[in-house]
Design an enzyme around this catalytic site. Structure first.
Site, short mmCIF file in Angstrom:
data_model
loop_
_atom_site.label_atom_id
_atom_site.label_comp_id
_atom_site.label_asym_id
_atom_site.label_seq_id
_atom_site.Cartn_x
_atom_site.Cartn_y
_atom_site.Cartn_z
N GLY A 1 0.85 -1.19 0.00
CA GLY A 1 0.00 0.00 0.00
C GLY A 1 0.88 1.23 0.00
N GLN B 1 2.60 9.93 2.04
CA GLN B 1 3.96 9.39 2.14
C GLN B 1 4.88 9.92 1.05
OE1 GLN B 1 2.24 5.17 2.63
NE2 GLN B 1 4.18 5.07 3.73
N CYS C 1 5.89 -0.38 7.62
CA CYS C 1 5.54 0.90 7.00
C CYS C 1 6.71 1.39 6.17
CB CYS C 1 5.20 1.93 8.08
SG CYS C 1 4.68 3.52 7.41
N LEU C 2 6.46 1.78 4.94
CA LEU C 2 7.54 2.23 4.07
C LEU C 2 8.15 3.54 4.57
CD1 LEU C 2 5.96 1.31 0.63
CD2 LEU C 2 7.67 0.04 1.94
N HIS D 1 -4.51 1.12 7.68
CA HIS D 1 -3.14 1.66 7.82
C HIS D 1 -2.96 2.87 6.90
CE1 HIS D 1 1.40 1.15 8.19
NE2 HIS D 1 1.29 1.88 7.10
N GLU D 2 -3.44 2.74 5.63
CA GLU D 2 -3.28 3.85 4.66
C GLU D 2 -4.15 5.04 5.04
OE1 GLU D 2 -0.69 1.26 3.02
OE2 GLU D 2 -0.83 3.45 2.90
N HIS E 1 -2.53 7.19 7.48
CA HIS E 1 -1.53 8.10 6.88
C HIS E 1 -2.20 9.40 6.43
CE1 HIS E 1 2.32 6.04 6.69
NE2 HIS E 1 1.79 4.95 6.18
O1 LIG Z 1 3.70 2.21 4.60
C1 LIG Z 1 2.79 1.73 3.92
O2 LIG Z 1 1.66 2.26 3.86
C2 LIG Z 1 3.04 0.43 3.19
C3 LIG Z 1 2.94 -0.76 4.13
C4 LIG Z 1 1.49 -1.18 4.20
C5 LIG Z 1 1.15 -2.21 5.25
C6 LIG Z 1 1.95 -3.33 5.48
C7 LIG Z 1 1.59 -4.28 6.45
C8 LIG Z 1 0.43 -4.07 7.19
C9 LIG Z 1 -0.34 -2.95 6.97
C10 LIG Z 1 0.01 -2.03 5.99
C11 LIG Z 1 3.80 -1.85 3.56
O3 LIG Z 1 3.55 -2.38 2.50
S1 LIG Z 1 5.19 -2.29 4.46
C12 LIG Z 1 5.92 -3.59 3.51
C13 LIG Z 1 5.15 -4.89 3.65
O4 LIG Z 1 4.43 -5.05 4.61
C14 LIG Z 1 5.24 -5.94 2.62
C15 LIG Z 1 6.16 -5.82 1.62
C16 LIG Z 1 6.23 -6.80 0.66
C17 LIG Z 1 5.36 -7.88 0.67
C18 LIG Z 1 4.41 -7.98 1.67
C19 LIG Z 1 4.34 -7.01 2.66
ZN LIG Z 2 2.71 3.12 6.27
#
Ligand SMILES: O=C(O)C[C@@H](Cc1ccccc1)C(=O)SCC(=O)c1ccccc1
Ligand SMILES: [Zn+2]
Length: 169
Positions: free
Chosen positions: A48, A53, A93-94, A135-136, A139
């Site tokens: 996401g 972000q 979270c990125l 989560h998004e 943000h």
């Molecule tokens: O910071 C963001 O919004 C992105 C975040 C979203 C998220 C992840 C996990 C739970 C809730 C919301 C991410 O994508 S972090 C990276 C991640 O979780 C992931 C990366 C590659 C494959 C699967 C998951």
């Molecule tokens: Zn995030």
């Protein structure tokens, strides 16, 4: 193009996004921004990405929770109409790279939004999609998943990221 992702504790991540003007959705500029956000998300990689972000403070986000990265979803001016249950899920979270923590959120939600054509839709979500939508949407309200941690743990995260940035510099 890939867009730079703001990282905690950047204060710009705390900005509350404003509604997207629906008349802008069809514009080439907005459609290009959606494409850039998907490119940035897939490259990270992530499931996401909220406009906040990438320092764009409008209410929209892109999500793809599919295994094959072939189910892109766009939520513009999202609102949660209903939510039920509780579920604990480990989140990343990125904008807080390398940190993972358990967060409790609603298990099922009904979300209403506009899609990338500007069409209104309602979606019942559960599982990882429900977690990611919540989560998004946080943000877009200037909220980060680390806000659910204790102040002590949040401080540890801040120090860990500051150290990682020093080592990278
Ligand atoms: O910071 C963001 O919004 C992105 C975040 C979203 C998220 C992840 C996990 C739970 C809730 C919301 C991410 O994508 S972090 C990276 C991640 O979780 C992931 C990366 C590659 C494959 C699967 C998951
Ligand atoms: Zn995030």
């Amino acid at each position: 193009a890939q867009l730079p992702i703001l990282e905690f504790p950047d204060p710009r991540l705390r900005t509350v996004a404003t509604d997207v003007d629906p008349s802008q959705i069809g514009s080439p500029e907005f459609q290009r921004l959606l494409d850039d956000m998907f490119e940035t998300m897939y490259d990270a990689p992530g499931i996401g990405l909220a406009a906040s972000q990438v320092d764009v403070h409008q209410r929209f986000m892109v999500i793809d929770v599919s295994e094959e990265n072939d189910t892109p979803m766009v939520f513009i001016n999202p609102q949660i109409l209903a939510s039920e249950g509780e579920e604990v899920h480990e989140e990343g979270c990125l904008s807080v790279p390398g940190i993972f923590a358990e967060v409790t959120r609603a298990e099922r939600i009904t979300v209403k939004a506009l899609d990338r054509e500007g069409e209104s839709f309602e979606l019942d979500c559960d599982g990882l999609l429900a977690v990611c939508v919540q989560h998004e949407m946080d943000h877009l309200l200037g909220k980060l998943f680390v806000d659910y941690l204790s102040p002590l743990k949040r401080e540890m995260v801040r120090k860990k990221l500051a150290k990682a940035r020093r080592n990278a510099a």
